[in-house]
Scaffold this motif. Structure first.
Motif, PDB file in Angstrom:
ATOM      1  N   LYS A   1      34.500  25.741  78.814  1.00  0.00           N
ATOM      2  CA  LYS A   1      35.373  25.491  77.472  1.00  0.00           C
ATOM      3  C   LYS A   1      35.394  23.912  77.395  1.00  0.00           C
ATOM      4  O   LYS A   1      35.271  23.016  78.138  1.00  0.00           O
ATOM      5  CB  LYS A   1      36.681  25.993  77.708  1.00  0.00           C
ATOM      6  CG  LYS A   1      36.779  27.352  78.242  1.00  0.00           C
ATOM      7  CD  LYS A   1      38.160  27.961  77.987  1.00  0.00           C
ATOM      8  CE  LYS A   1      38.105  29.510  78.215  1.00  0.00           C
ATOM      9  NZ  LYS A   1      37.679  29.977  79.611  1.00  0.00           N
TER      10      LYS A   1
ATOM     11  N   GLU B   1      40.375  20.869  78.333  1.00  0.00           N
ATOM     12  CA  GLU B   1      40.560  20.786  79.905  1.00  0.00           C
ATOM     13  C   GLU B   1      42.070  20.913  79.985  1.00  0.00           C
ATOM     14  O   GLU B   1      42.630  21.717  80.530  1.00  0.00           O
ATOM     15  CB  GLU B   1      39.598  19.899  80.307  1.00  0.00           C
ATOM     16  CG  GLU B   1      39.791  19.896  81.833  1.00  0.00           C
ATOM     17  CD  GLU B   1      38.766  18.800  82.275  1.00  0.00           C
ATOM     18  OE1 GLU B   1      37.883  18.519  81.880  1.00  0.00           O
ATOM     19  OE2 GLU B   1      39.402  18.331  83.675  1.00  0.00           O
TER      20      GLU B   1
ATOM     21  N   SER C   1      43.817  23.942  79.036  1.00  0.00           N
ATOM     22  CA  SER C   1      43.304  24.984  79.366  1.00  0.00           C
ATOM     23  C   SER C   1      44.129  25.850  80.485  1.00  0.00           C
ATOM     24  O   SER C   1      44.688  25.191  81.390  1.00  0.00           O
ATOM     25  CB  SER C   1      41.932  24.987  79.745  1.00  0.00           C
ATOM     26  OG  SER C   1      41.357  26.022  80.774  1.00  0.00           O
TER      27      SER C   1
ATOM     28  N   GLU D   1      39.263  27.453  68.894  1.00  0.00           N
ATOM     29  CA  GLU D   1      38.708  26.304  69.753  1.00  0.00           C
ATOM     30  C   GLU D   1      39.245  25.111  68.942  1.00  0.00           C
ATOM     31  O   GLU D   1      39.439  24.165  69.928  1.00  0.00           O
ATOM     32  CB  GLU D   1      37.235  26.695  69.852  1.00  0.00           C
ATOM     33  CG  GLU D   1      36.614  25.545  70.696  1.00  0.00           C
ATOM     34  CD  GLU D   1      35.241  26.008  71.428  1.00  0.00           C
ATOM     35  OE1 GLU D   1      35.183  27.019  71.985  1.00  0.00           O
ATOM     36  OE2 GLU D   1      34.391  25.272  71.015  1.00  0.00           O
TER      37      GLU D   1
ATOM     38  N   LEU E   1      44.108  31.797  76.898  1.00  0.00           N
ATOM     39  CA  LEU E   1      43.055  30.271  76.918  1.00  0.00           C
ATOM     40  C   LEU E   1      43.818  29.187  77.418  1.00  0.00           C
ATOM     41  O   LEU E   1      43.441  28.183  78.004  1.00  0.00           O
ATOM     42  CB  LEU E   1      42.567  30.301  75.667  1.00  0.00           C
ATOM     43  CG  LEU E   1      41.447  31.042  75.257  1.00  0.00           C
ATOM     44  CD1 LEU E   1      40.975  30.876  73.771  1.00  0.00           C
ATOM     45  CD2 LEU E   1      40.248  31.314  75.966  1.00  0.00           C
ATOM     46  N   SER E   2      45.209  29.235  76.905  1.00  0.00           N
ATOM     47  CA  SER E   2      45.920  27.879  77.238  1.00  0.00           C
ATOM     48  C   SER E   2      47.446  28.295  77.758  1.00  0.00           C
ATOM     49  O   SER E   2      47.830  29.357  77.608  1.00  0.00           O
ATOM     50  CB  SER E   2      46.025  27.449  75.671  1.00  0.00           C
ATOM     51  OG  SER E   2      47.193  26.161  76.112  1.00  0.00           O
TER      52      SER E   2
END
Ligand code: PEP
Ligand code: MN
Length: 652
Positions: free
Chosen positions: A66, A69, A72, A220, A266-267
């Motif tokens: 990804k 960083e 994430s 994203e 994702l996060s």
């Protein structure tokens, strides 16, 4: 990153590609992938993928990691919990984890009176933070642009009056510096999501940030904007989905509900939803808000105006106060279904009632400043501990005891400020043992309640699977509640344990592959074990009602601020009646005459007095019921063994 090479690649081209990548900080290795020759590039190099794609011999380039960083989940597995604080004399508001945090207020601050009035209204309905724009980025330069710094000052005053931190939009790096000391949280608006200079400046100021998703931003891109904030220095970022632009024109934007679970995977950052700007139509805002909560949103920011038809901006999407109140009640009812609790914070003035100092002033506790724990019974990860966290938050110190009387003793002696006691399950009924304790400990009162959804999981060692298991341990209630699932595995031997979390702890100690336990997910996490199968309870509508107990001081008992500070609307009573015609009817008539609704009536035998019965009664107290103490006095004249266990705010 994977670079797929063209079939005709020469060894010279290949070497040039390797050199290109190494020069930019990657380590490279040759691989084949089916028919294709590929170069794998790993490490923290920086490269423009499009430029790489143009090198001779490159067929195509695929990014495997990804681009962000710090935001994430891979960098930080556990949920981030953001605290927004209005200063040391106010309680901080948490966003993230197992709570639902509701922010409400007008689109724009229009006047001192308007923001003061709106703040009071939304607070009354349960909002814990105040929103409002002082600088409004409007599509038209002729539309109301906001009151600027003056508006922010009004908003700060309104927030302080109601004990609510404030969040307001910042539109330029220069203003960010000026606004820093007045706002408690910066909002980056949708239109500014990719204003990178603004992100860098705001991120460097160290205040929490609410980052709206741009109307045309991919997930994203949104996460990369959050990465800017984290890279600039703040750790406290909350993401806010507010609708994206699609071909649909009926609604103002299209609420991207699916973004909520996607971003959560994702996060680690909390995700909340703004249903007002997403939908743009007042009558549809509440449905979208509830859908967002059902999809896992950690909170909402909602536009509310005392007179939406007169609002200077976004009136058509602003809720009337009554609509907001209704929405808050619906959220409260929905919260346990998704395993969350609606966050409440104390209103100014109420904050002092539940500090250790308040108890110690009557000689119960030694040190007035040291926070006292809340007590629960069971192993780490027990459902009772989950209930405790829901009520008091993650930071509350906890005292683990081995029996239910141990909780009452700890609260009575002052080694715990409060206790969490299960009293009833929606399927298996009252837990009589604990009701009996209330009769023994008359100095303990119920000050609140919580309904926790019970989701059972099959839990075992990291390497265990449905096939490796031969023995299952749990509390007998765990077995009873998962009967249908267990019937599918008749070969399993069932071993009763004292508690569900205790069964999990025993497996963690023994490290056995063949043994699994039935308990809540929190127990698996607490003991480092794996959930083999989740949601195995036969009936998903499975709730346990916990009550919060505290020590009576005079005729009052301190109430945890998280339970709200409104007037009690529920009471629990236990009594027996004389053995004569109409005795119970006489008691119920007293309640009925005052419009007091019975929400529970149960009778059970009195220990040591054959054929005599105690009644357990829960009542809802309407605002119109008048003086509830007078009702109690009257009931006492018609009953024997009367116990008023406590009056408190009902959990829906
Ligand atoms: C707002 O919340 O006031 C606002 C303008 O929202 P958005 O940036 O999402 O349009
Ligand atoms: Mn608005």
């Amino acid at each position: 990153m994977i670079i797929v090479l063209s079939k005709s690649v020469s060894s010279h081209d290949k070497e040039m590609i390797r050199i290109y990548l190494r020069d930019r900080g990657f380590s490279v290795r040759d691989q084949t992938f089916g028919e294709d020759a590929v170069i794998g590039a790993s490490g923290k190099g920086a490269v423009d993928i499009r430029e790489l794609g143009l090198l001779p011999g490159v067929e195509r380039v695929a990014a495997t990691s990804k681009p962000y960083e710090l935001v994430s989940r891979e960098t930080k597995a556990e949920d981030t919990i953001v605290t927004v604080s209005a200063g040391p004399s106010f309680p901080g508001v948490k966003i993230g984890g197992s709570r639902i945090t509701v922010i409400a207020g007008p689109c724009a601050v229009e006047s001192r009176e308007q923001i003061m009035e709106t703040a009071a209204l939304v607070r009354e309905s349960g909002a814990v933070m105040l929103r409002g724009g002082a600088y409004k980025p409007r599509t038209s330069p002729y539309a109301f642009q906001g009151l600027g710094m003056q508006g922010l000052e009004f908003m700060k005053e309104a927030g302080e009056a109601q004990g609510m931190p404030i969040v307001t939009e910042v539109v330029s790096p220069e203003l960010a510096v000026q606004m820093k000391d007045l706002t408690d949280m910066f909002q980056i608006g949708a239109r500014n999501m990719q204003n990178f200079e603004l992100l860098k400046k705001v991120g460097s100021l160290g205040k929490p940030v609410l980052l709206k998703r741009g109307p045309s931003a991919t997930i994203e891109e949104w996460l990369l904007s959050a990465e800017y904030l984290l890279a600039a220095g703040t750790a406290d970022v909350v993401l806010c989905e507010r609708g994206i632009r699609t071909f649909e024109t009926y609604t103002r934007n299209t609420l991207d509900i699916s973004a909520i679970p996607v971003v959560k995977s994702l996060s680690h950052l909390p995700v909340i939803v703004d249903p007002s700007h997403a939908v743009g139509i007042r009558a549809k805002v509440s449905s979208a808000a509830l859908a967002a909560i059902a999809a896992g949103a950690g909170g909402l920011t909602v536009e509310v105006h005392p007179r939406p038809d007169q609002a200077l901006s976004d009136g058509p999407q602003s809720l009337y106060p009554e609509q907001f109140e209704r929405l808050m009640r619906d959220i409260e009812a929905l919260a346990p279904v998704v395993g969350k609790e609606l966050l409440r914070t104390p209103r100014p003035g109420a904050a002092r009632t539940f500090h250790a100092g308040a108890v110690s002033s009557s000689g119960v506790s030694g040190s007035p400043r040291e926070p006292l724990p809340a007590a629960f019974c069971g192993e780490n990860g027990a459902f009772a501990e989950q209930a405790l966290t829901r009520v008091f938050g993650e930071d509350m110190p906890r005292l683990q005891v081995q029996s239910f009387p141990g909780i009452f003793d700890a609260v009575l002696e002052g080694s715990a400020l409060a206790g969490v006691i299960p009293v009833e399950n929606s399927q298996t009924g009252s837990i009589h043992e604990n009701y009996d304790l209330f009769l023994r400990y008359s100095d303990i009162a119920i000050v609140g309640e919580l309904k926790l959804r019970i989701v059972h999981c099959l839990i075992g060692d990291e390497r265990a699977s449905l096939d490796s298991i031969t023995i299952v341990r749990s509390h007998p209630q765990g077995f009873a509640q998962c009967k249908e699932f267990l019937e599918k595995h008749p070969q399993w031997v069932l071993e009763p344990a004292t508690t569900t979390a205790g069964a999990v702890a025993s497996i963690a100690r023994e490290g056995a592959l063949k043994v699994a336990a039935i308990a809540g997910e929190a127990a698996a996490l607490a003991h480092g074990l794996k959930v083999i199968k989740a949601g195995i309870e036969t009936n998903p509508l499975n709730y346990t009602r916990f009550v919060i107990i505290s020590r009576r001081i005079g005729d009052k008992a301190p109430v945890p601020p998280s339970l709200g500070s409104g007037a009690p609307n529920k009471a629990s009573l236990v009594f027996s009646v004389p053995d004569e015609p109409g005795a119970l009817f006489g008691c119920l008539k007293i309640l009925s005459d005052r419009g007091i609704n019975l929400s529970k009536l149960e009778s059970r035998p009195i220990q040591g007095k054959p054929w005599e019965y105690l009644f357990y009664v829960d009542v809802s107290i309407p605002d119109t019921a008048g003086d509830f103490e007078a009702v109690i006095t009257e009931l006492k004249t018609k009953t024997r063994d009367f116990h008023h266990l406590g009056a408190y705010r009902a959990s829906l």
